[in-house]
Design an enzyme around this catalytic site. Structure first.
Site, short mmCIF file in Angstrom:
data_model
loop_
_atom_site.label_atom_id
_atom_site.label_comp_id
_atom_site.label_asym_id
_atom_site.label_seq_id
_atom_site.Cartn_x
_atom_site.Cartn_y
_atom_site.Cartn_z
N CYS A 2 -2.04 4.55 9.87
CA CYS A 2 -0.77 3.94 10.29
C CYS A 2 -0.88 2.45 10.03
O CYS A 2 -1.92 1.92 9.68
CB CYS A 2 -0.55 4.16 11.78
SG CYS A 2 -0.73 5.87 12.28
N ARG A 27 1.05 2.86 4.31
CA ARG A 27 0.07 3.48 5.21
C ARG A 27 0.64 4.71 5.91
O ARG A 27 -0.06 5.37 6.68
CB ARG A 27 -0.42 2.47 6.24
CG ARG A 27 -1.03 1.21 5.63
CD ARG A 27 -1.37 0.15 6.67
NE ARG A 27 -2.48 0.60 7.50
CZ ARG A 27 -3.76 0.39 7.20
NH1 ARG A 27 -4.07 -0.23 6.08
NH2 ARG A 27 -4.71 0.81 7.98
N TRP A 73 1.69 7.57 10.53
CA TRP A 73 1.43 8.86 9.90
C TRP A 73 0.84 9.74 10.99
O TRP A 73 -0.20 9.41 11.57
CB TRP A 73 0.47 8.75 8.72
CG TRP A 73 0.32 10.12 8.11
CD1 TRP A 73 1.21 10.79 7.33
CD2 TRP A 73 -0.76 11.03 8.34
NE1 TRP A 73 0.75 12.05 7.05
CE2 TRP A 73 -0.45 12.23 7.65
CE3 TRP A 73 -1.96 10.95 9.04
CZ2 TRP A 73 -1.29 13.33 7.65
CZ3 TRP A 73 -2.80 12.05 9.05
CH2 TRP A 73 -2.46 13.22 8.36
N ASN A 99 -3.38 2.28 15.75
CA ASN A 99 -3.76 2.94 14.50
C ASN A 99 -5.16 3.47 14.71
O ASN A 99 -6.08 2.71 15.02
CB ASN A 99 -3.73 1.95 13.33
CG ASN A 99 -4.28 2.57 12.05
OD1 ASN A 99 -4.23 3.79 11.89
ND2 ASN A 99 -4.82 1.74 11.17
N GLY A 100 -5.34 4.77 14.60
CA GLY A 100 -6.68 5.35 14.78
C GLY A 100 -6.56 6.69 15.49
O GLY A 100 -5.47 7.24 15.63
N GLU A 485 -9.89 11.08 -19.73
CA GLU A 485 -9.63 10.02 -18.75
C GLU A 485 -10.05 8.66 -19.30
O GLU A 485 -9.35 7.67 -19.12
CB GLU A 485 -10.35 10.34 -17.44
CG GLU A 485 -10.26 9.28 -16.37
CD GLU A 485 -8.84 8.91 -15.96
OE1 GLU A 485 -7.90 9.65 -16.30
OE2 GLU A 485 -8.67 7.85 -15.34
N LYS A 489 -7.56 5.44 -19.70
CA LYS A 489 -7.85 4.10 -19.16
C LYS A 489 -7.67 3.05 -20.25
O LYS A 489 -7.05 2.02 -20.05
CB LYS A 489 -9.28 4.06 -18.60
CG LYS A 489 -9.48 4.83 -17.32
CD LYS A 489 -8.90 4.18 -16.12
CE LYS A 489 -7.60 4.57 -15.57
NZ LYS A 489 -7.08 5.87 -15.41
N GLU A 492 -3.90 2.61 -21.37
CA GLU A 492 -2.89 2.13 -20.41
C GLU A 492 -3.10 0.67 -20.02
O GLU A 492 -2.18 0.02 -19.54
CB GLU A 492 -2.81 3.00 -19.17
CG GLU A 492 -3.99 2.99 -18.25
CD GLU A 492 -3.71 3.83 -17.00
OE1 GLU A 492 -2.56 3.91 -16.56
OE2 GLU A 492 -4.67 4.40 -16.47
N HIS A 508 -11.28 20.41 -36.63
CA HIS A 508 -9.94 20.99 -36.85
C HIS A 508 -8.89 19.92 -37.06
O HIS A 508 -7.73 20.10 -36.70
CB HIS A 508 -9.58 21.89 -35.66
CG HIS A 508 -10.55 22.99 -35.45
ND1 HIS A 508 -10.67 24.07 -36.28
CD2 HIS A 508 -11.53 23.14 -34.51
CE1 HIS A 508 -11.64 24.87 -35.85
NE2 HIS A 508 -12.18 24.33 -34.78
N LYS A 607 2.67 1.95 -10.47
CA LYS A 607 1.55 2.59 -9.78
C LYS A 607 1.91 4.02 -9.38
O LYS A 607 1.09 4.91 -9.46
CB LYS A 607 1.18 1.79 -8.52
CG LYS A 607 0.01 2.34 -7.74
CD LYS A 607 -1.25 2.44 -8.58
CE LYS A 607 -2.37 3.16 -7.90
NZ LYS A 607 -3.46 3.49 -8.81
C1 AGP Z 1 -3.58 6.60 -14.04
O1 AGP Z 1 -4.40 5.47 -14.32
C2 AGP Z 1 -2.11 6.28 -14.18
N1 AGP Z 1 -1.77 5.22 -13.33
C3 AGP Z 1 -1.24 7.51 -14.07
O2 AGP Z 1 -1.60 8.40 -15.08
C4 AGP Z 1 -1.33 8.27 -12.73
O3 AGP Z 1 -2.58 8.94 -12.63
C5 AGP Z 1 -0.22 9.32 -12.70
O4 AGP Z 1 1.02 8.64 -12.74
C6 AGP Z 1 -0.27 10.21 -11.48
O5 AGP Z 1 -0.12 9.44 -10.33
P1 AGP Z 1 -0.44 10.12 -8.90
O6 AGP Z 1 -1.89 10.45 -8.91
O7 AGP Z 1 -0.08 9.07 -7.91
O8 AGP Z 1 0.39 11.35 -8.79
#
Ligand code: AGP
Length: 612
Positions: A2, A27, A73, A99-100, A485, A489, A492, A508, A607
């Site tokens: 929270c 949070r 939460w 919170n806790g 992955e 990284k 992006e 292939h 994000k």
């Molecule tokens: C990962 O570095 C990216 N920011 C993006 O692929 C992210 O993983 C994807 O949008 C899923 O987000 P989520 O885990 O919050 O669902």
């Protein structure tokens, strides 16, 4: 988790409380509330988020230069207005936001009920606020501060609290154990919050409370002591930086901070989920649905981006160890392709934010079909966490860098715990192997620390490839998703086109890409696929590709064949993905840095993708 805020000063508290809660909404936001003190104390609270609270308050009088606020939460009690904070004690002597978790709240509640206390909510917080009142009314010469400290001394569990006392309206009492709290020093005012973000635009002088600190705050004075009344000197942290810097500490970027947090992150993810004797795993959040998982016709893992890559590692681990069929699907495809689902299917939605629109839509589709839907999320109170039948929180802490790093490691850790616990429950692995693999996971944080210590080597390798326009990442088995992955990284945050591929796929088509301009990152740690991936390295070398190999410590056999080598500690193949991803995260970070890219807020990205 929270979020709590508090204000005491010469201005109206309301504005800071509301704006502060909005900054803490990440949070959790099941319900929200504030209390302000003018001549009397007034509490406003409701189900929902901060905007719902603002609507609930409307034009009511919220005057008062002391106030506390909370965004919740739910841990104990439904997320409704009855259980929303702030909570007042039975005789309204104390008002509290918390919170806790008060672990011993049930026995404390029982004792208080014997003394005639009645309760309005199902929360542990209401027990604490009545315990304060109990001690306050127990002796004539008690003060609010003494009552608060006595109550806290009885608590088993975690708290971050802000308390208003009806009989001593010119003070706030603030305390923490296990749940963060920061106090900002203003001009004849003090600002309190669960983290610095609500405070930073009002004050450049921050006091981060430590466990068992109790602060008694008036508009012009702050006294700091411990729960057992020992005076405590306080350190003022000059923030003088943007909100980001305060949280970034000594790191230049959130992403780098979060990469370096991964040892603690992984520890926090498995903490409390492995028995003290390291002989068993218990994912409490899945206990109710474990039989369904064991008997599942199929487990379908849905996610996007990095979360999907974690899911792919989960597929390898669950099938290899628990022998349960697993499919992994892009949520954005799954939601539209009219998949065939039955009540015998278990769908696991993986999401750091818990708000990704595609993943949310896919899980809703799965729920409609009658499948059991589980979540692996990092944000408590998020939509996905709330809409799934059960789930496991990754406990990675707030991840602010758009490029997900520690959340990925936490997701993979949860999936590793799940694969092992299912395998053990199904008798697919012996108890000896179970304990050996648990120990392998427990050893991961320290092994990651040894990799992180070698980050200058990765920085120097990245320097060599900063002009690259494209890159190929290869892996096999559960290291193939690591290649995916690593490629994600790089692309992006450095905007270099990068592709992750199953190494066996090279012949292939992709091998046509190989020439002396193409960096090829090969995840070649020792496992059952090692001989095969060495053959792939030979094929690339024969075509003059520039090979960057991630290998197991001490494996010098590839030294002559590759351009750059990075060693990771030896580990059981089950947990190697948690090690192999680290150099790839750092490689992407330094490549982006070399190219002057905005590491934490890469172009075109967000994000959390809460829209299609
Ligand atoms: C990962 O570095 C990216 N920011 C993006 O692929 C992210 O993983 C994807 O949008 C899923 O987000 P989520 O885990 O919050 O669902």
């Amino acid at each position: 988790m929270c979020g709590i805020v508090g204000y005491i000063g010469t201005l109206n508290a309301y504005a800071f409380l509301i704006q502060g809660l909005k900054k803490l909404e990440y949070r959790g936001y099941d319900s929200a509330g504030i209390a302000v003190v003018d001549k009397t104390a007034k509490i406003f609270k409701c189900k929902g988020g901060i905007t719902d609270l603002e609507k609930h308050i409307g034009n009511q009088n919220v005057a008062g230069n002391i106030g506390i606020g909370h965004t919740r939460w739910a841990t104990h009690g439904e997320p409704d207005s009855r259980n929303a904070h702030p909570h007042a004690s039975m005789n309204a002597k104390f008002i509290l936001v918390h919170n806790g978790i008060i672990e011993n709240y049930a026995e404390l509640k029982c004792e208080l009920q014997k003394h005639g206390y009645l309760f309005q909510s199902d929360t542990d917080t209401e027990v604490l606020v009545n315990l304060m009142e109990y001690f306050y009314q127990k002796s004539a010469d008690s003060t609010c501060e003494i009552a608060v400290r006595l109550a806290l001394s009885k608590v088993v569990g975690a708290f971050g609290i802000a308390v208003i006392c009806a009989d001593e309206k010119d003070q706030l009492i603030v305390a923490r154990r296990g749940s963060p709290l920061v106090i900002g020093i203003g001009d004849n005012a003090f600002f309190v919050a669960s983290d610095a973000s609500p405070i930073i635009s009002f004050s450049e002088n921050l006091i981060y409370l430590n466990d068992n600190d109790v602060a008694i705050v008036t508009p012009t004075n702050l006294t700091l002591k411990t729960v057992d009344n020992t005076p405590v000197p306080f350190n003022i942290t000059k923030n003088g930086m943007t909100i980001g810097e305060v949280e970034k500490g000594e790191f230049d970027h959130y992403m780098l901070k979060e990469v370096f947090e991964q040892p603690e992150t992984i520890f926090n993810t498995f903490r409390g989920r492995i028995s003290p004797d390291h002989s068993a795993i218990k994912l409490g959040g899945l206990m109710a649905v474990f039989p369904k998982l064991i008997k599942a016709r199929r487990i379908i893992i849905i996610g996007c981006g990095t979360s999907l890559h974690a899911g792919l590692i989960g597929e390898y681990l669950i099938e290899a160890y628990a022998r349960i069929p697993v499919e992994v699907e892009y949520a954005s495809e799954f939601r539209y392709r009219n998949p065939i689902l039955t009540v015998d299917d278990v769908v696991i939605a993986i999401s750091q934010s818990g708000e990704t629109a595609d993943t949310l839509a896919a899980l809703r589709l799965a729920k409609e079909s009658g499948a059991t839907v589980l979540g692996i999320c990092n944000v408590a109170g998020s939509s996905i966490a709330r809409e799934t039948d059960a789930g496991v929180f990754t406990h990675a802490g707030v991840e602010i860098g758009v490029a997900s790093t520690k959340a990925f490691s936490a997701q993979v850790t949860v999936l590793t715990l799940l694969a092992l616990s299912l395998a053990s429950e199904k008798g697919e692995i012996t108890q000896d192997l179970y304990q050996l693999l648990i120990q392998e996971l427990i050893n991961i944080p320290d092994k990651i620390r040894t990799i992180l210590a070698k980050h200058p080597l990765i920085r120097s390798i990245a320097e060599k490839y900063k002009e690259a326009n494209s890159a190929l990442y290869l892996g096999r088995g559960n290291l193939f998703p690591v290649a995916l992955e690593g490629a994600l990284k790089l692309k992006e945050i450095s905007y270099i086109h990068a592709e992750g591929y199953a190494a066996g796929e090279m012949k292939h088509g992709p091998i046509a890409l190989v020439d002396n301009n193409l960096p090829v990152v090969v995840v070649a740690a020792k496992d059952e696929y090692y001989a095969k991936i060495v053959s792939n390295i030979h094929e690339i070398k024969a075509r003059k590709g520039n090979i960057i190999a991630v290998v197991t410590q001490g494996d010098s056999s590839l030294k002559e064949m590759v351009n750059d080598l990075f060693e990771i500690p030896e580990s059981h193949p089950l947990v190697t993905p948690l090690l192999a991803i680290i150099p790839l995260q750092l490689f992407a970070y330094y490549m982006a840095l070399n190219r002057g890219c905005d590491v934490d807020q890469p172009r075109n990205l967000a994000k959390s993708v809460t829209v299609e």
